[in-house]
Enzyme design. Structure first.
Site, PDB file in Angstrom:
ATOM      1  N   HIS A   1      90.078  97.321 -16.636  1.00  0.00           N
ATOM      2  CA  HIS A   1      89.947  98.233 -17.774  1.00  0.00           C
ATOM      3  C   HIS A   1      89.330  97.440 -18.929  1.00  0.00           C
ATOM      4  O   HIS A   1      90.003  97.090 -19.886  1.00  0.00           O
ATOM      5  CB  HIS A   1      91.328  98.779 -18.147  1.00  0.00           C
ATOM      6  CG  HIS A   1      91.328  99.927 -19.101  1.00  0.00           C
ATOM      7  ND1 HIS A   1      90.215 100.306 -19.826  1.00  0.00           N
ATOM      8  CD2 HIS A   1      92.312 100.793 -19.441  1.00  0.00           C
ATOM      9  CE1 HIS A   1      90.537 101.353 -20.580  1.00  0.00           C
ATOM     10  NE2 HIS A   1      91.797 101.668 -20.362  1.00  0.00           N
TER      11      HIS A   1
ATOM     12  N   ARG B   1      85.814 106.897 -16.026  1.00  0.00           N
ATOM     13  CA  ARG B   1      87.142 106.507 -15.520  1.00  0.00           C
ATOM     14  C   ARG B   1      87.341 107.182 -14.174  1.00  0.00           C
ATOM     15  O   ARG B   1      87.030 108.367 -14.013  1.00  0.00           O
ATOM     16  CB  ARG B   1      88.224 106.964 -16.493  1.00  0.00           C
ATOM     17  CG  ARG B   1      89.609 106.872 -15.879  1.00  0.00           C
ATOM     18  CD  ARG B   1      90.710 107.042 -16.870  1.00  0.00           C
ATOM     19  NE  ARG B   1      90.777 105.917 -17.781  1.00  0.00           N
ATOM     20  CZ  ARG B   1      91.773 105.723 -18.639  1.00  0.00           C
ATOM     21  NH1 ARG B   1      92.765 106.583 -18.691  1.00  0.00           N
ATOM     22  NH2 ARG B   1      91.774 104.688 -19.435  1.00  0.00           N
TER      23      ARG B   1
ATOM     24  N   LYS C   1      83.978 119.870  -5.764  1.00  0.00           N
ATOM     25  CA  LYS C   1      83.194 120.462  -4.659  1.00  0.00           C
ATOM     26  C   LYS C   1      82.729 119.401  -3.677  1.00  0.00           C
ATOM     27  O   LYS C   1      82.023 119.692  -2.724  1.00  0.00           O
ATOM     28  CB  LYS C   1      81.954 121.167  -5.218  1.00  0.00           C
ATOM     29  CG  LYS C   1      82.240 122.262  -6.205  1.00  0.00           C
ATOM     30  CD  LYS C   1      80.902 122.856  -6.654  1.00  0.00           C
ATOM     31  CE  LYS C   1      81.075 123.837  -7.783  1.00  0.00           C
ATOM     32  NZ  LYS C   1      79.775 124.180  -8.381  1.00  0.00           N
TER      33      LYS C   1
ATOM     34  N   ARG D   1      93.655 108.143 -25.237  1.00  0.00           N
ATOM     35  CA  ARG D   1      93.015 107.178 -26.139  1.00  0.00           C
ATOM     36  C   ARG D   1      91.621 106.771 -25.699  1.00  0.00           C
ATOM     37  O   ARG D   1      90.699 106.730 -26.495  1.00  0.00           O
ATOM     38  CB  ARG D   1      93.824 105.877 -26.216  1.00  0.00           C
ATOM     39  CG  ARG D   1      94.768 105.780 -27.345  1.00  0.00           C
ATOM     40  CD  ARG D   1      95.919 104.917 -26.932  1.00  0.00           C
ATOM     41  NE  ARG D   1      96.559 105.532 -25.777  1.00  0.00           N
ATOM     42  CZ  ARG D   1      97.458 106.495 -25.857  1.00  0.00           C
ATOM     43  NH1 ARG D   1      97.869 106.900 -27.020  1.00  0.00           N
ATOM     44  NH2 ARG D   1      97.964 107.058 -24.781  1.00  0.00           N
ATOM     45  N   THR D   2      91.467 106.437 -24.439  1.00  0.00           N
ATOM     46  CA  THR D   2      90.186 105.869 -24.032  1.00  0.00           C
ATOM     47  C   THR D   2      89.079 106.903 -24.233  1.00  0.00           C
ATOM     48  O   THR D   2      88.056 106.630 -24.845  1.00  0.00           O
ATOM     49  CB  THR D   2      90.244 105.369 -22.578  1.00  0.00           C
ATOM     50  OG1 THR D   2      91.344 104.472 -22.471  1.00  0.00           O
ATOM     51  CG2 THR D   2      88.979 104.641 -22.181  1.00  0.00           C
TER      52      THR D   2
HETATM   53  C1  NCD Z   1      95.998 102.310 -19.921  1.00  0.00           C
HETATM   54  C2  NCD Z   1      95.240 102.677 -18.655  1.00  0.00           C
HETATM   55  O1  NCD Z   1      94.697 103.780 -18.577  1.00  0.00           O
HETATM   56  O2  NCD Z   1      95.188 101.826 -17.795  1.00  0.00           O
HETATM   57  N1  NCD Z   1      95.868 103.281 -20.917  1.00  0.00           N
HETATM   58  C3  NCD Z   1      94.833 103.175 -21.798  1.00  0.00           C
HETATM   59  O3  NCD Z   1      93.687 103.318 -21.441  1.00  0.00           O
HETATM   60  N2  NCD Z   1      95.122 102.862 -23.065  1.00  0.00           N
HETATM   61  C4  NCD Z   1      97.401 101.941 -19.669  1.00  0.00           C
HETATM   62  C5  NCD Z   1      98.267 102.932 -18.947  1.00  0.00           C
HETATM   63  O4  NCD Z   1      97.848 104.024 -18.574  1.00  0.00           O
HETATM   64  O5  NCD Z   1      99.431 102.584 -18.780  1.00  0.00           O
END
Ligand code: NCD
Length: 306
Positions: free
Chosen positions: A129, A101, A80, A51-52
């Site tokens: 997040h 991320r 690397k 999703r993100t």
């Molecule tokens: C979350 C995350 O990555 O922290 N997912 C997300 O981005 N919607 C929650 C999760 O991974 O449980």
């Protein structure tokens, strides 16, 4: 130049403006279809995501911009041994804005210190997040009509769940928010959230173990997955993973106007029959994630749409 590392980087007024913009984008998508023409978003994902990453990409494409990036550390020069500092220096010449991320807490912050373009923290280890929090705030405000005067239950892995840490930080700034923290003993919120955020700000909260006890008083139930990848051993994960399962009989204990949120991915913690309950709002929440990321990109790139 502005980065987004934590939801606290925005004032409450700035957050309000961002959420208003996201609502306007939802209502008038055509108005924004060319707002970022010629601009590029880099998605630098050193950790899995559906999703993100895809909602960031959809957001930039909906704004008429383009996207480039990688979706795992293995497919980038991190494999690397390249540092995030070097990577972001280079990417600053390739793109106008970056979403990162990373499994290590603080990695996006390090990147921002070496970056020539705005950096968005798209999740750093078990820490924060912020763009999920923007999504959660937009969902709660759109569906409940307010961010203050709510009782919210946060349930599951409160120790490693970064979405919970960011959401608590954002919600304490609204009046009369009550937190019910629902977790097994081993997965209680970390001290830096309990002491430095909740207690320090004189925030009303309680910690309970049984979901059934909390349900009747909730306006919002925020379910989370047990974060397998952050456990030190598999046995502990196996013992914890099915501690909470929200099912139809439990939903009967909840108020008729409660909403159920989940950042997703779901594993077992919400049974699929609950999806048919009108209070289940987690798929709608994922859709709000696109509008709010569109609003965020416009805000950080300082693009005005009249
Ligand atoms: C979350 C995350 O990555 O922290 N997912 C997300 O981005 N919607 C929650 C999760 O991974 O449980």
């Amino acid at each position: 130049m502005r980065h987004l590392m934590s939801p606290m980087d925005f004032t409450v007024e700035e957050l309000d403006r961002l959420l208003d913009l996201a609502n306007d984008i939802e209502a008038n998508p055509a108005k924004y279809a060319h707002a970022c023409e010629g601009k590029k978003l880099a998605t630098l994902f050193y950790e899995p995501s559906t999703r993100t990453r895809l909602s960031f990409e959809a957001a930039m494409l909906n704004l008429g911009g383009s996207v480039l990036g990688f979706s795992s550390a293995d497919s980038s020069s991190a494999a690397k041994g390249e540092s995030v500092a070097d990577t972001i220096r280079v990417i600053s010449g390739y793109a106008d804005i970056a979403a990162m991320r990373h499994p290590k807490e603080g990695a996006p912050r390090v990147a921002s210190l070496h970056s020539g373009i705005p950096v968005i923290n798209a999740g750093d280890g078990g820490h924060q997040h912020p763009t999920q929090t923007l999504t959660d705030l937009l969902t709660i405000r759109s569906l409940k009509g307010r961010l203050g005067n709510i009782t919210i239950g946060l349930c599951g892995d409160l120790k490693f769940g970064r979405t919970v840490h960011s959401l608590i930080g954002a919600l304490i700034r609204y009046p009369n928010v009550k937190f019910v923290l629902i977790s097994p003993e081993e997965l209680r919120i970390p001290d830096y959230v309990r002491d430095d955020v909740l207690i320090k700000n004189h925030q009303e909260f309680k910690e309970v173990i049984r979901l059934e006890d909390a349900l009747p008083e909730l306006d919002v139930l925020y379910m989370t997955r047990v974060q397998r990848e952050r456990f030190f051993n598999e046995e502990d994960y196996v013992r914890m993973k099915d501690f909470y399962i929200l099912d139809v009989p439990k939903m009967e204990l909840a108020p008729k106007d409660m909403i159920v949120l989940h950042p997703l991915p779901r594993v077992n913690e919400i049974s699929v029959e609950v999806d048919n309950d009108p209070r289940a709002a987690y798929f709608k929440q994922a859709q709000y994630g696109v509008y709010v990321r569109m609003a965020l990109i416009l805000t950080l790139l300082e693009v005005k749409v009249c």
